[in-house]
Design an enzyme around this catalytic site. Sequence first.
Site, PDB file in Angstrom:
ATOM      1  N   HIS A 328       0.837  -1.207   0.000  1.00 42.41           N
ATOM      2  CA  HIS A 328       0.000   0.000   0.000  1.00 42.41           C
ATOM      3  C   HIS A 328       0.869   1.253   0.000  1.00 42.41           C
ATOM      4  CE1 HIS A 328      -3.156   2.812   1.520  1.00 42.41           C
ATOM      5  NE2 HIS A 328      -2.134   3.305   2.193  1.00 42.41           N
ATOM      6  N   GLU A 329       1.886   1.292   0.884  1.00 45.90           N
ATOM      7  CA  GLU A 329       2.759   2.481   0.976  1.00 45.90           C
ATOM      8  C   GLU A 329       3.538   2.693  -0.318  1.00 45.90           C
ATOM      9  OE1 GLU A 329       2.685   4.696   3.307  1.00 45.90           O
ATOM     10  OE2 GLU A 329       1.253   3.559   4.487  1.00 45.90           O
ATOM     11  N   HIS A 332       1.601   4.349  -3.047  1.00 43.55           N
ATOM     12  CA  HIS A 332       1.613   5.817  -3.042  1.00 43.55           C
ATOM     13  C   HIS A 332       2.762   6.338  -3.904  1.00 43.55           C
ATOM     14  CE1 HIS A 332      -1.573   6.613  -0.237  1.00 43.55           C
ATOM     15  NE2 HIS A 332      -1.034   5.909   0.734  1.00 43.55           N
ATOM     16  N   GLU A 408      -5.676   7.169  -0.766  1.00 44.23           N
ATOM     17  CA  GLU A 408      -5.671   5.962   0.067  1.00 44.23           C
ATOM     18  C   GLU A 408      -6.407   4.819  -0.627  1.00 44.23           C
ATOM     19  OE1 GLU A 408      -3.955   5.411   2.847  1.00 44.23           O
ATOM     20  OE2 GLU A 408      -3.147   7.428   2.551  1.00 44.23           O
TER      21      GLU A 408
END
Length: 468
Positions: A328-329, A332, A408
């Site tokens: 997920h990070e 970004h 997100e």
Amino acid sequence: MGQWTIMELPVERQIFNAVLGFSWTVYLWEAYLSYRQRRIYRSTTHVPQELGKIMDPETFEKSRLYQLDKSNFSFWSGLYSEMEGTLILLLGGIPVLWDVAGSLTARLGFSPEFEITQSLVFLMLSTLFFAITGLPWSLYNTFVIEEKHGFNQQTLGFFLKDAVKKFVVTQCILLPVTSLLLYIIKIGGDYFFIYAWLFTLAVSLVLVTIYADYIAPLFDKFTPLPEGELKAAIVEMAKSLSFPLTKIYVVEGSKRSSHSNAYFYGFFKNKRIVLFDTLLEDHSPLNKVVEPQSEQPENDETSSESKAKPKNKKQGCNNPEILAVLGHELGHWKLGHTVKNILISQMNSFLCFSLFAVLIGRKELFEAFGFVNSQPTLIGLMIIFQFIFSPYNELLSFCLTVLSRRFEFQADAFARGMGKASELYSALIKLNKDNLGFPVADWLFSMWHYSHPPLLERLRALGNVKQD
């Protein structure tokens, strides 16, 4: 009649009233939103059916009480902060403190022409004032609320030492940077706003680059992630995404709090990942204090007790879940969210400095806040950036919150595209439980405040992943 009276007020009085009025309008709006959310905390005492498979009743009640305590604390600290700010403005606290700074610099042998020196003394006195007035609130938050709900790991001595260290480090950065900024504005001529913007850009890039290597270690212990399965998997995942990973650190966050986190930093080909030890199931010291009692003979009572305890025994995520969180990070980064945020921030900074250049010559702005005979540059920065731009700042903050939620969802979708939907699903539930996040939110409060989507929305977006 009232309308004529308002129009007859001097311009500086109209400016002052508008600033004070807007400040209270924002406060009342925030208080109303918090009231709506507190109503949810008070009324939602049972796990909603939709959350039945996600949260057990005990954790749900713990999170409800924790968030209710935090909301009540936020109400009183917010009211104090607003009252304090109002009294400072009404009693002329800013010009008084400026005069005190002038008296101190005069005693040190500096004449009034040394405006930058006086500005630095003013800045140090004002930050000291707010550090002292904010200390009781910070103590209560840490040693009453966080302690009560099992998050605080600090002693009073550690807390006070940490507070002093933060103040000193802040001054060591703030004072030189401010003095250079004021000097650039003074000598920059007609295009000073461009030079000032470029300087603040350079400072922000340098701080981001050195923060985790030189500043953060002053407060927390950073150690390289040991060789093993997790490190190998992280390195492999970074390679697969062409993420230029150079180092992976574990930070000893458990020394101050049991809250968990993870982030990456660095520019160009020098990226580092930082994992809180509380995020790692196998590294969190908080898991070592509760050992499973498997040696006892099993009977009906001990068997049922051992089944009830494991829910709260382990903190953090297992390795596949950590990889999903990092997926997920890194999403970004891969989707350009970091670059987009930097661009938005710098465009906003340039716009603000440009408007500052237009407004800094307006004498009535200074007169509105008690500066009749002088127009110090630092005071101009404070008045314009903090007070005059406040409506714009509120609007921008809301827009960035909306954008952050969108980012997100996109990062979650990226992790799902990597085949990590199930692991991210379970990681989000665990992290919500470890941090006692309350999964039910008032829609208006959520829309205005939440930079991350509520838990249920994220789980729905990940799809109907079956959990054990």
